[in-house]
Design a protein around this motif. Structure first.
Motif, PDB file in Angstrom:
ATOM      1  N   VAL A   8       0.853  -1.178   0.000  1.00  0.00           N
ATOM      2  CA  VAL A   8       0.000   0.000   0.000  1.00  0.00           C
ATOM      3  C   VAL A   8       0.897   1.238   0.000  1.00  0.00           C
ATOM      4  O   VAL A   8       1.789   1.377   0.840  1.00  0.00           O
ATOM      5  CB  VAL A   8      -0.924  -0.008   1.242  1.00  0.00           C
ATOM      6  CG1 VAL A   8      -1.655   1.311   1.384  1.00  0.00           C
ATOM      7  CG2 VAL A   8      -1.921  -1.159   1.129  1.00  0.00           C
ATOM      8  N   SER A   9       0.681   2.134  -0.960  1.00  0.00           N
ATOM      9  CA  SER A   9       1.572   3.281  -1.066  1.00  0.00           C
ATOM     10  C   SER A   9       0.984   4.543  -0.446  1.00  0.00           C
ATOM     11  O   SER A   9       1.702   5.501  -0.193  1.00  0.00           O
ATOM     12  CB  SER A   9       1.905   3.544  -2.543  1.00  0.00           C
ATOM     13  OG  SER A   9       0.705   3.758  -3.262  1.00  0.00           O
ATOM     14  N   ALA A  10      -0.330   4.550  -0.200  1.00  0.00           N
ATOM     15  CA  ALA A  10      -0.934   5.711   0.457  1.00  0.00           C
ATOM     16  C   ALA A  10      -2.201   5.247   1.156  1.00  0.00           C
ATOM     17  O   ALA A  10      -2.840   4.274   0.742  1.00  0.00           O
ATOM     18  CB  ALA A  10      -1.259   6.803  -0.550  1.00  0.00           C
ATOM     19  N   LEU A  11      -2.546   5.976   2.192  1.00  0.00           N
ATOM     20  CA  LEU A  11      -3.621   5.523   3.066  1.00  0.00           C
ATOM     21  C   LEU A  11      -4.330   6.749   3.624  1.00  0.00           C
ATOM     22  O   LEU A  11      -3.685   7.739   3.960  1.00  0.00           O
ATOM     23  CB  LEU A  11      -2.978   4.724   4.210  1.00  0.00           C
ATOM     24  CG  LEU A  11      -3.790   4.084   5.287  1.00  0.00           C
ATOM     25  CD1 LEU A  11      -4.578   2.910   4.718  1.00  0.00           C
ATOM     26  CD2 LEU A  11      -2.867   3.572   6.382  1.00  0.00           C
ATOM     27  N   CYS A  12      -5.656   6.710   3.667  1.00  0.00           N
ATOM     28  CA  CYS A  12      -6.347   7.798   4.361  1.00  0.00           C
ATOM     29  C   CYS A  12      -7.695   7.300   4.844  1.00  0.00           C
ATOM     30  O   CYS A  12      -8.181   6.257   4.409  1.00  0.00           O
ATOM     31  CB  CYS A  12      -6.522   9.021   3.453  1.00  0.00           C
ATOM     32  SG  CYS A  12      -7.824   8.816   2.231  1.00  0.00           S
ATOM     33  N   SER A  13      -8.297   8.038   5.769  1.00  0.00           N
ATOM     34  CA  SER A  13      -9.642   7.685   6.213  1.00  0.00           C
ATOM     35  C   SER A  13     -10.580   8.815   5.820  1.00  0.00           C
ATOM     36  O   SER A  13     -10.196   9.984   5.810  1.00  0.00           O
ATOM     37  CB  SER A  13      -9.672   7.440   7.719  1.00  0.00           C
ATOM     38  OG  SER A  13      -9.668   8.648   8.404  1.00  0.00           O
ATOM     39  N   GLY A  14     -11.784   8.407   5.493  1.00  0.00           N
ATOM     40  CA  GLY A  14     -12.728   9.401   5.018  1.00  0.00           C
ATOM     41  C   GLY A  14     -13.687   9.842   6.098  1.00  0.00           C
ATOM     42  O   GLY A  14     -13.764   9.216   7.164  1.00  0.00           O
ATOM     43  N   PRO A  15     -14.416  10.914   5.829  1.00  0.00           N
ATOM     44  CA  PRO A  15     -15.378  11.408   6.816  1.00  0.00           C
ATOM     45  C   PRO A  15     -16.546  10.437   7.025  1.00  0.00           C
ATOM     46  O   PRO A  15     -17.269  10.552   8.008  1.00  0.00           O
ATOM     47  CB  PRO A  15     -15.851  12.732   6.202  1.00  0.00           C
ATOM     48  CG  PRO A  15     -15.566  12.612   4.756  1.00  0.00           C
ATOM     49  CD  PRO A  15     -14.382  11.719   4.615  1.00  0.00           C
ATOM     50  N   ASP A  16     -16.700   9.495   6.128  1.00  0.00           N
ATOM     51  CA  ASP A  16     -17.768   8.509   6.286  1.00  0.00           C
ATOM     52  C   ASP A  16     -17.295   7.270   7.051  1.00  0.00           C
ATOM     53  O   ASP A  16     -18.014   6.280   7.126  1.00  0.00           O
ATOM     54  CB  ASP A  16     -18.280   8.095   4.899  1.00  0.00           C
ATOM     55  CG  ASP A  16     -17.135   7.641   3.990  1.00  0.00           C
ATOM     56  OD1 ASP A  16     -15.960   7.751   4.425  1.00  0.00           O
ATOM     57  OD2 ASP A  16     -17.420   7.183   2.871  1.00  0.00           O
ATOM     58  N   GLY A  17     -16.079   7.326   7.577  1.00  0.00           N
ATOM     59  CA  GLY A  17     -15.590   6.183   8.354  1.00  0.00           C
ATOM     60  C   GLY A  17     -14.914   5.134   7.506  1.00  0.00           C
ATOM     61  O   GLY A  17     -14.506   4.093   8.027  1.00  0.00           O
ATOM     62  N   ARG A  18     -14.798   5.385   6.226  1.00  0.00           N
ATOM     63  CA  ARG A  18     -14.157   4.383   5.379  1.00  0.00           C
ATOM     64  C   ARG A  18     -12.652   4.618   5.301  1.00  0.00           C
ATOM     65  O   ARG A  18     -12.162   5.718   5.508  1.00  0.00           O
ATOM     66  CB  ARG A  18     -14.763   4.439   3.975  1.00  0.00           C
ATOM     67  CG  ARG A  18     -16.179   3.898   3.926  1.00  0.00           C
ATOM     68  CD  ARG A  18     -16.810   4.172   2.591  1.00  0.00           C
ATOM     69  NE  ARG A  18     -16.225   3.366   1.509  1.00  0.00           N
ATOM     70  CZ  ARG A  18     -16.540   2.092   1.300  1.00  0.00           C
ATOM     71  NH1 ARG A  18     -17.412   1.480   2.078  1.00  0.00           N
ATOM     72  NH2 ARG A  18     -16.003   1.438   0.306  1.00  0.00           N
ATOM     73  N   ILE A  19     -11.983   3.550   4.982  1.00  0.00           N
ATOM     74  CA  ILE A  19     -10.532   3.604   4.794  1.00  0.00           C
ATOM     75  C   ILE A  19     -10.257   3.485   3.301  1.00  0.00           C
ATOM     76  O   ILE A  19     -10.862   2.654   2.620  1.00  0.00           O
ATOM     77  CB  ILE A  19      -9.868   2.430   5.551  1.00  0.00           C
ATOM     78  CG1 ILE A  19      -9.928   2.691   7.045  1.00  0.00           C
ATOM     79  CG2 ILE A  19      -8.436   2.207   5.107  1.00  0.00           C
ATOM     80  CD1 ILE A  19      -9.042   3.817   7.493  1.00  0.00           C
ATOM     81  N   HIS A  20      -9.390   4.345   2.816  1.00  0.00           N
ATOM     82  CA  HIS A  20      -9.001   4.281   1.410  1.00  0.00           C
ATOM     83  C   HIS A  20      -7.512   4.023   1.351  1.00  0.00           C
ATOM     84  O   HIS A  20      -6.746   4.585   2.141  1.00  0.00           O
ATOM     85  CB  HIS A  20      -9.309   5.611   0.708  1.00  0.00           C
ATOM     86  CG  HIS A  20     -10.760   6.000   0.836  1.00  0.00           C
ATOM     87  ND1 HIS A  20     -11.734   5.524  -0.005  1.00  0.00           N
ATOM     88  CD2 HIS A  20     -11.381   6.790   1.735  1.00  0.00           C
ATOM     89  CE1 HIS A  20     -12.906   6.018   0.358  1.00  0.00           C
ATOM     90  NE2 HIS A  20     -12.719   6.783   1.408  1.00  0.00           N
ATOM     91  N   PHE A  21      -7.139   3.179   0.425  1.00  0.00           N
ATOM     92  CA  PHE A  21      -5.713   2.938   0.282  1.00  0.00           C
ATOM     93  C   PHE A  21      -5.389   2.651  -1.180  1.00  0.00           C
ATOM     94  O   PHE A  21      -6.225   2.175  -1.948  1.00  0.00           O
ATOM     95  CB  PHE A  21      -5.243   1.813   1.192  1.00  0.00           C
ATOM     96  CG  PHE A  21      -6.074   0.570   1.136  1.00  0.00           C
ATOM     97  CD1 PHE A  21      -7.172   0.425   1.974  1.00  0.00           C
ATOM     98  CD2 PHE A  21      -5.764  -0.447   0.253  1.00  0.00           C
ATOM     99  CE1 PHE A  21      -7.951  -0.715   1.932  1.00  0.00           C
ATOM    100  CE2 PHE A  21      -6.531  -1.602   0.222  1.00  0.00           C
ATOM    101  CZ  PHE A  21      -7.632  -1.735   1.048  1.00  0.00           C
ATOM    102  N   ALA A  22      -4.164   2.966  -1.534  1.00  0.00           N
ATOM    103  CA  ALA A  22      -3.742   2.844  -2.929  1.00  0.00           C
ATOM    104  C   ALA A  22      -2.735   1.720  -3.060  1.00  0.00           C
ATOM    105  O   ALA A  22      -1.793   1.610  -2.264  1.00  0.00           O
ATOM    106  CB  ALA A  22      -3.114   4.154  -3.393  1.00  0.00           C
ATOM    107  N   VAL A  23      -2.974   0.866  -4.045  1.00  0.00           N
ATOM    108  CA  VAL A  23      -2.016  -0.190  -4.399  1.00  0.00           C
ATOM    109  C   VAL A  23      -1.799  -0.068  -5.896  1.00  0.00           C
ATOM    110  O   VAL A  23      -2.728  -0.277  -6.680  1.00  0.00           O
ATOM    111  CB  VAL A  23      -2.564  -1.590  -4.050  1.00  0.00           C
ATOM    112  CG1 VAL A  23      -1.532  -2.658  -4.403  1.00  0.00           C
ATOM    113  CG2 VAL A  23      -2.959  -1.676  -2.580  1.00  0.00           C
TER     114      VAL A  23
END
Lengths: 148, 947
Positions: free
Chosen positions: B329-344
């Protein structure tokens, strides 16, 4: 890892179909087969120590409330102490029981862990000997009388 | 009711990707040379872990293991109010807690089958389940007597569990029976009542109030023990993992231990079966014989070997999910809706933070070449997702799925976008060409910045400014409303400083971290840094985040937690198994549910540290204390005898993720004030002097200073009886008495000596006076005159004798004692003088034993006595006066016939009296003066000569 198999046909046992209890005794020294006579000797003298512990015993009860006096095929669980190499472990072993007019035939497959029964395998042969042993059981119990 | 409908969902999800596992560690059990096999494990209410097996009963905190009772194989183990109950194969039934082991029963006659299960109910009664001889009860007040509990439909009891309302549930081969406290049957739970399998092997009370049963063949089912109307439910209707050896339900997690498929954890909160077969993933044993939950939410389990395992569901590793490899995973963030986003690679995935299997990964692929990584991700408040790349600008992904791509052509400062954050409608980007601020209304704006414009991070501050982390230019603050940025911090420091990561804490302070800077906080007071020399911060720091009042820094060497208030730093990485894992820049984020996410080369890691782990202190338990090997109670009045001064204190750190990292500090107040450190679990004090003491212990993780408060235990070693007050008083009294006695004796002796001196002087005076008695001289001279005329040679001898006599007197005058022989010679000289005068009228008979010469007498005693005899008695030729002097044994006797003179010569009366006085001072024996058969007798005690 080497496939080693052995068999015997001198096991003795009894099933009480009404009380649903059973007992089986296996004379460990009678195992035949193996890949070489040396293996058999090691099995008897080094691992199972058959002079000291001549019999393996499994006795107990059949959990399912099936009527074993009526002919038919039943899948049951046999639960009770399994004594191998002088070490007792409680086991639940699934068995298929076929009740026919001439007797009761029981088949089962299960594993025995050497470690559970204090069977020590030297480090040098640990690569060759699996830590667990697969057991296949096929026993025919003849009807000796009717329950009162 | 909630669990009912998610149980249905399990059917759908049981086959979903099983790729999450709780962080599991193995701990080697070893006590001296013994490596106990762990077939049973229980965590007691204190957090101590008890392990039973063929080798006996042992207690451990994970790091240090000690034998508790080793009387053979343990067949059953259960928690008691302050420890555990344990049954042994040979029939022994004990209750153990701390160091104490109390035997409850050691006989086997009362039952015909071995003990397979134990439990203590809420009233303190102990229930004993046998395999073949039913259920027994030992009431708390029944003096260890057991009564059989009737009502079981099967005498083979596999498991027992106390019920919250009193009584127990007993699991047999043929179903479960619930008993009340008196042993009356309340209810049956069998297949007829909805149980999935009659053969129940494990039974536990969950913190949801339900009874949870683990079966041989059909997994786990649970039911409300208080309400028969609530249906029995299965945890997982499709069970293919074989026999269940243990169940525990706590904090929304159901831990299921299986005999062939490791430990499985079901997340009950997420309304879906969430499988975490951690033990299998990590290559640890698939066979689990027993499992018990610790106080900190972790579970301890065993597989029959000398290893004990701890699985921590608060640290979840997700190496892959739905076929997606999450180790890159090269980047990671959490959203205001409680979800986790990550880039591969070029793909961006989204998932609910809890990683429940009910939901699948959302996926969006950006139009990017494979070699161009996404290095920054941000979800803004409008629901847009922003992805920054290296070299290809930034992408804006709208909630409806449309994608906008911005590059330098669109006004973006630079196509390398390392960090994206937003405030309100404005999206801020740190690029390798300065700051780019974007808003829907104005498009891109490029604020003016000093330096080369290489930026790693930026942080919009709540007050309107924006903090920028630059390469070589330190921190730069962009003021609200535009205008050139200005450097923050100590500008006098000429060295170029780089900052890589920024974070905003709950108080609105901005934190920054770069190579060699430590953790720096920017506030109204300026920039203050701490921990620059900490090993973790000296390694490459990948990202920082504020988390539950702490500032976390994820670095190559660990995960450091800084407590800003105290400045205390804890390396959480070592505690959560993150040592040796590495991550990427922007690899850290926190989700809205309180989870901390780290993208590592081992996969995504979600850490939800319990409040205890993160905030509070390293727990310390004083396990017990002992005098030599004899355990002492921690509860009774701790007064020890003066000889019980060889004391050992046993302590442990339980409920901590890494017991092997715990260091203790201890001191014994009253003995020495010094604080000592150890990583052992026991401390021995020998030869403690009597006094009041307080043993104190605290702990910390690693090399940091201990963080827990002192745990204290006060006790007293009593003084020996001879140092107690009454004894001291008595001693003083006796001593003063002896002193006064001594003084008195000494006074007496002095007085005696004084008197003796006086007596001696008087005696001498008396003796001399008697010798210079005119009468004596007159007689002597008359004799002399007569002799001069008649017999000149005799006269000369008389003068010579007289001279000798006086010389002798002069010689002995000052002595207290002279030998008897000398005294006798003196007497002879004297008597010779007198004889010349009296002639045949007097006669001296001396009769002394040869051995009498060892004695001594007061000088001139005999002379005085003989003189007395001559003075007071008439002597005629016809009847001569015979004076007999005899010494036999210790007595000197002077005897003469009593024939008193008619014309009595005047007596000074001093003679005899003076002798008495002198002898009284020298000996206890009296001077005897008496008449016997017409004789006058004086008996003088002879005195043993002093050398």
């Amino acid at each position: 890892m080497e496939r080693i198999s052995a068999h015997l046909s001198s096991a003795k046992g009894a099933v009480d179909p009404v009380a649903r209890t059973f007992a089986v005794q296996i004379p460990m020294a009678d195992f035949e087969g193996f890949n070489s006579p040396l293996q058999r000797e090691h099995f008897r003298e080094n691992y199972l120590e058959t002079e000291r512990y001549p019999y393996a015993v499994f006795k107990g009860r059949i959990i399912e409330s099936v009527d074993l006096s009526a002919p038919g095929n039943y899948d049951v669980r046999a639960k009770g102490p399994l004594i191998v190499h002088g070490v007792e472990r409680e086991r639940i072993i699934e068995c298929r029981v076929v009740v026919a007019p001439e007797g009761v035939r029981v088949t089962a497959n299960f594993e025995v862990l050497l470690e559970d029964h204090a069977v020590r395998v030297p480090r040098v042969v640990q690569q060759k000997i699996a830590p667990d042993v697969s057991i296949e059981v096929d026993m025919l119990f003849e009807r000796v009388g009717t329950a009162p | 009711m909630r669990s009912r409908w998610w149980a249905g969902l399990c059917v759908l999800t049981a086959s979903a990707a099983l790729a999450q596992y709780p962080y599991t560690r193995a701990f080697q059990l070893q006590d001296g040379n013994t490596r106990p096999d762990a077939r049973l494990v229980i965590v007691d209410p204190q957090g101590m872990i008890w392990v039973g097996g063929e080798a006996g009963l042992f207690r451990t905190d994970g790091d240090h293991t000690r034998a508790s009772a080793v009387q053979g194989s343990v067949t059953a183990l259960a928690t008691a109010d302050r420890g555990v109950l344990a049954a042994f194969a040979d029939g022994l039934l004990v209750r153990a807690g701390g160091l104490m082991v109390d035997t409850l029963r050691s006989d086997t006659a009362w039952r015909k089958a071995p003990i397979r299960s134990l439990c203590m109910d809420v009233a303190g009664s102990i229930w004993i389940g046998t395999y073949g001889d039913g259920l027994w009860r030992m009431d708390a007040d029944a003096a260890k007597a057991v009564v059989r509990v009737e009502g079981l439909f099967d005498d083979h009891v596999n498991a027992l569990c106390p019920l919250p309302a009193g009584g127990v549930a007993a699991a047999t081969d043929l179903g479960i029976v619930l008993f009340d406290a008196k042993g009356r049957v309340l209810r049956h739970v069998r297949e007829e009542e909805g149980a999935t399998d009659n053969l129940v092997l494990a039974l536990t009370l969950g913190d949801d109030g339900h009874l949870w049963a683990g079966t041989d063949r059909r997994g786990v089912f649970h039911f409300d023990p208080n309400d028969a109307a609530v249906a029995v439910q299965a945890l997982d209707s499709v069970w293919s993992f074989g026999a269940v050896s243990g169940v525990h339900v706590r904090d929304g997690l159901s831990w299921v231990a299986t005999r062939g498929h490791g430990v499985r954890v079901y997340d009950l909160r997420e309304r879906s079966g969430c499988y975490m077969p951690g033990s299998e993933v990590q290559g640890l044993g698939a066979r689990v014989l027993a499992l018990s939950a610790g106080k900190d939410g972790a579970a301890w389990w065993c597989d029959g070997s000398a290893r004990l395992f701890r699985s921590d569901a608060n640290v979840l590793f997700v190496p892959q999910h739905e076929g997606v490899d999450l180790r890159h995973v090269s980047a990671l963030c959490s959203g205001p809706d409680g979800r986790i986003h990550f880039a591969v690679g070029p793909r961006i995935y989204g998932h609910a933070a809890a990683f429940a299997d009910a939901e699948h990964l959302s996926q969006r692929e950006l139009d990017l070449p494979a070699e161009v990584p996404i290095v920054s991700l941000h979800a803004d408040s409008t629901g847009d997702l922003w992805a920054g790349t290296m070299g290809r600008g930034v992408f804006r992904i709208r909630p409806d799925g449309t994608v906008q791509h911005f590059t330098e052509k669109d006004g973006l400062a630079n196509n390398n976008v390392l960090r994206i954050r937003s405030r309100g409608d404005a999206v801020w980007m740190a690029t390798l060409g300065g700051v780019a601020a974007w808003s829907a209304a104005d498009g891109f704006v490029r604020p003016e910045l000093p330096g080369n414009g290489f930026l790693y991070d930026l942080l919009p501050l709540p007050d309107g400014g924006t903090l920028v982390a630059s390469d070589g230019g330190g921190l730069v603050l962009l003021p609200e409303g535009g205008g050139p940025g200005k450097a923050v911090g100590d500008t006098a420091d000429a060295r170029p400083t780089s900052y890589y990561s920024l974070a905003l804490d709950e108080q609105g302070n901005a934190w920054a971290c770069g190579p060699g800077t430590g953790l720096c906080v920017y506030s109204v007071n300026g920039l203050q840094c701490t921990g620059a020399d900490h090993a973790v911060l000296l390694s490459d720091v990948q990202g920082i985040a504020a988390y539950r009042g702490r500032i976390l820094a994820f670095a190559e060497r660990g995960l450091l937690a800084l407590e800003p208030g105290t400045g205390r730093m804890t390396d959480l990485g070592r505690m959560f198994g993150l040592e040796g894992v590495s991550g990427e820049l922007n690899a850290l984020c926190t989700d809205l549910r309180g989870g901390l996410w780290v993208a590592t080369n081992e996969g995504l890691v979600r850490i939800t540290p319990t409040t205890e782990t993160l905030h509070s202190t390293t727990p310390v338990v004083l396990v017990g204390w002992s005098y030599g090997k004899e355990p002492l109670s921690l509860r009774t009045d701790p007064h020890l005898g003066s000889d019980q001064n060889f004391l050992t204190f046993h302590f442990a750190s339980t409920s901590t993720p890494a017991p092997d990292l715990v260091r203790f500090q201890y001191r014994l107040v009253g003995f020495d004030g010094g604080i000592l450190s150890t990583r052992e679990r026991e401390i021995t004090y020998s030869r403690l002097p009597p006094g009041a003491y307080e043993f104190q212990i605290r702990a910390g993780v690693g090399d940091t200073t201990p963080d827990s408060a002192w745990t204290s235990f006060a006790f007293t070693i009593d003084a020996p009886w001879w140092r107690r007050p009454w004894a001291v008083f008595l001693g003083v009294v006796l001593l003063s008495a002896a002193f006064f006695g001594f003084i008195r004796m000494r006074e007496e002796r002095l007085r005696l000596r004084d008197r003796m001196e006086k007596e001696r002087v008087r005696f001498q005076l008396e003796a001399v006076r008697s010798q210079v008695n005119p009468h004596f001289l007159f007689n002597s001279f008359n004799t002399l005159i007569a002799l001069i005329e008649e017999d000149t040679p005799k006269a000369v001898r008389q003068v010579e004798d007289l001279s000798t006599f006086f010389r002798n007197i002069l010689q002995v005058r000052d002595k207290d004692l002279i030998p008897l022989a000398d005294e006798l010679r003196l007497l002879e000289t004297y008597f010779g003088l007198e004889q010349r005068r009296f002639g045949e009228r007097i006669r001296l008979v001396v009769d002394a034993d040869p051995d009498a010469h060892v004695f001594s007498v007061v000088p001139l005693t005999l002379q005085l006595l003989v003189e007395n005899a001559l003075k007071h008695n008439s002597a005629t030729t016809a009847q001569p006066l015979i004076v007999r002097v005899s010494a036999h044994g210790p007595t000197l006797e002077v005897r003469n016939t009593l024939r008193p003179r008619l014309a009595e010569e005047t007596s000074t009366a001093y003679g005899l009296d003076s002798i008495r006085q002198r002898y009284r001072a020298l000996t206890d024996r009296p001077v005897e003066v008496f008449q016997e058969a017409g004789d006058f007798v004086v008996r003088i005690p002879l005195i043993t000569a002093q050398p």
